[in-house]
Scaffold this active site. Sequence first.
Site, PDB file in Angstrom:
ATOM      1  CD  GLU A 110      -2.817   1.105   2.501  1.00 15.12           C
ATOM      2  OE1 GLU A 110      -3.632   2.029   2.654  1.00 15.12           O
ATOM      3  OE2 GLU A 110      -2.755   0.114   3.252  1.00 15.12           O
ATOM      4  CG  ASN A 115      -7.573   2.397   5.595  1.00 14.12           C
ATOM      5  OD1 ASN A 115      -8.349   1.486   5.321  1.00 14.12           O
ATOM      6  ND2 ASN A 115      -7.176   2.641   6.827  1.00 14.12           N
ATOM      7  CG  ASN A 139      -9.361  -1.246   1.992  1.00 17.90           C
ATOM      8  OD1 ASN A 139      -8.893  -2.360   2.193  1.00 17.90           O
ATOM      9  ND2 ASN A 139      -9.286  -0.276   2.899  1.00 17.90           N
ATOM     10  CD  GLU A 140      -9.909  -2.413   6.365  1.00 20.17           C
ATOM     11  OE1 GLU A 140      -9.830  -1.271   6.873  1.00 20.17           O
ATOM     12  OE2 GLU A 140      -9.155  -3.354   6.682  1.00 20.17           O
ATOM     13  CE1 TYR A 198      -3.105  -6.437   9.201  1.00 21.31           C
ATOM     14  CE2 TYR A 198      -5.305  -5.497   9.279  1.00 21.31           C
ATOM     15  CZ  TYR A 198      -4.129  -5.732   8.599  1.00 21.31           C
ATOM     16  OH  TYR A 198      -3.988  -5.272   7.315  1.00 21.31           O
ATOM     17  CD  GLU A 211      -5.989  -4.765   4.710  1.00 18.83           C
ATOM     18  OE1 GLU A 211      -5.776  -4.505   5.916  1.00 18.83           O
ATOM     19  OE2 GLU A 211      -6.448  -3.937   3.909  1.00 18.83           O
ATOM     20  CD  GLN A 265       0.554  -2.423   3.713  1.00 18.54           C
ATOM     21  OE1 GLN A 265       1.389  -1.916   2.977  1.00 18.54           O
ATOM     22  NE2 GLN A 265      -0.474  -1.748   4.185  1.00 18.54           N
TER      23      GLN A 265
END
Length: 504
Positions: free
Chosen positions: A30, A75, A175-176, A247, A295, A352
């Site tokens: 990212e 993001n 994304n999200e 996460y 992710e 990442q």
Amino acid sequence: MAAAVKAKMIVDKSFRIAEVDKRIYGSFVEHLGRAVYGGIYEPSHSSSDEGGFRNDVKELVRQLDVPIIRYPGGNFVSGYNWEDGVGPVASRPRQLELAWRTVEPNEVGTNEFFKWAKDVGSEVMMAINLGTRGIDAARNLVEYCNHPGGSYWSDLRRSHGIEQPHKIKTWCLGNEMDGPWQIGHKTAEEYGRLAVESAKAMKLIDPDIELVSCGSSSSTMPTFPEWEATTLDHTYEVADYISLHQYYGNHDNDTPNYLARSMDMDHFIQTVISTCDYIKAKKRSKKKMMLSFDEWNVWYHSNDADKKIDPWSVAPPQLEDIYNFEDALLVGSMLITFLRHADRVKMACLAQLVNVIAPIMTENNGRAWKQTIFYPYLHASRYGRGISLMPVVDSEKYDSKDFTDIPYLDSAVVYDEEGDALTIFAVNRHLSESLELTVDVRSFEGYRIVEHTVLEHDDLKATNSPAGEKVAPHNGGNAKLEDGIVKSHLGKASWNVIRLAKSH
């Protein structure tokens, strides 16, 4: 001295889960922190190629054999105008990047990243902006990347020196978008409508692309799994995958509980599968929705440090977790979880790849080095390709603050039918005792032990650094094969890779 804890497994070549899609060993780059600038790209570095990309970093990525890399966010993508990152670099605008409150110089964009990915042997999973933008920008980007020529956007690409189309196959629909922190955050209904209409336009440009519908940002979101049910009601027939993000961290320094977090990941996957299958039944569909866990990682070490960064700088150090040995154990268990769900989890991206919560770290104008989590990722990517088998496991168990009946043995098995090879991945979660393991592999007649690789350390908090690797694997494991039974003592708190191959 207390007796070793015990575990037994039966592994049979008939107990097949599914073929492992190599893309479960994907990663993520990212435009965040030093992932791009100072990470993969640093023109002033002594090792950099003619495009400004660090060759020392490329070599480490090639070691990992990363099959697909998600780009450019994250993001970041929800406020990104992709047109800012193509064409002559000198004429590209410097933009305020709102997701992470930095300045984006746009020196690296779609074409540069695609070339870099090709150099390291990876495909690109391209994310589109469904935050501040939508259908028009999405279809134009597909045309720019994938259409051969003879149209405005494809000819613009050719004018930028890219004669042949990139033919990017995999695309993320935002994304999200369930997250209130997201630029252009949407309700499930708003996202579902925008995603399905964007998907239809994109597939009119290129019917061969595959699409990832945006799932929940984590299993702890208050809208999970209702978000999946509502959005898939719109996107089920146009999307090929739904995304999962998760996460974990050891905030309270409770390692037995921390090492059981992969059980939470397993429950997350099961719940998403159930939701997908509910929508399939509701729609009387013949299609089975697959999962993209695009992710995942450990992330908690750097949270406080990031608050001290001044806004509106270029590539400040952000989210630079320095991983310890126990983090590597959990990463190993998370990879094991994917393998046990190989029938539905077809893609996954360790988030990442470089500097930002990453297995690879760099110094600006200095060294590149491997974090502790580099090694389970390397071993799984290298040896975890083939058919995921379902082992029958009988292991002693323990309880922790958040979990009950946690097996001390966490394991997955992959059978490489073409190469006549069998790999057993195993984590011993016990912090003070070795694990006496026996594995019945009598269906693999004529096999022998090739090696038993171990990652272990007496200090659970041990870390690696540019100065050296305190945590690195060795091939001194003690696995032996006698009369079709593998016998081994797995060291306390250890990651193990036991490889067998047929004798010729």
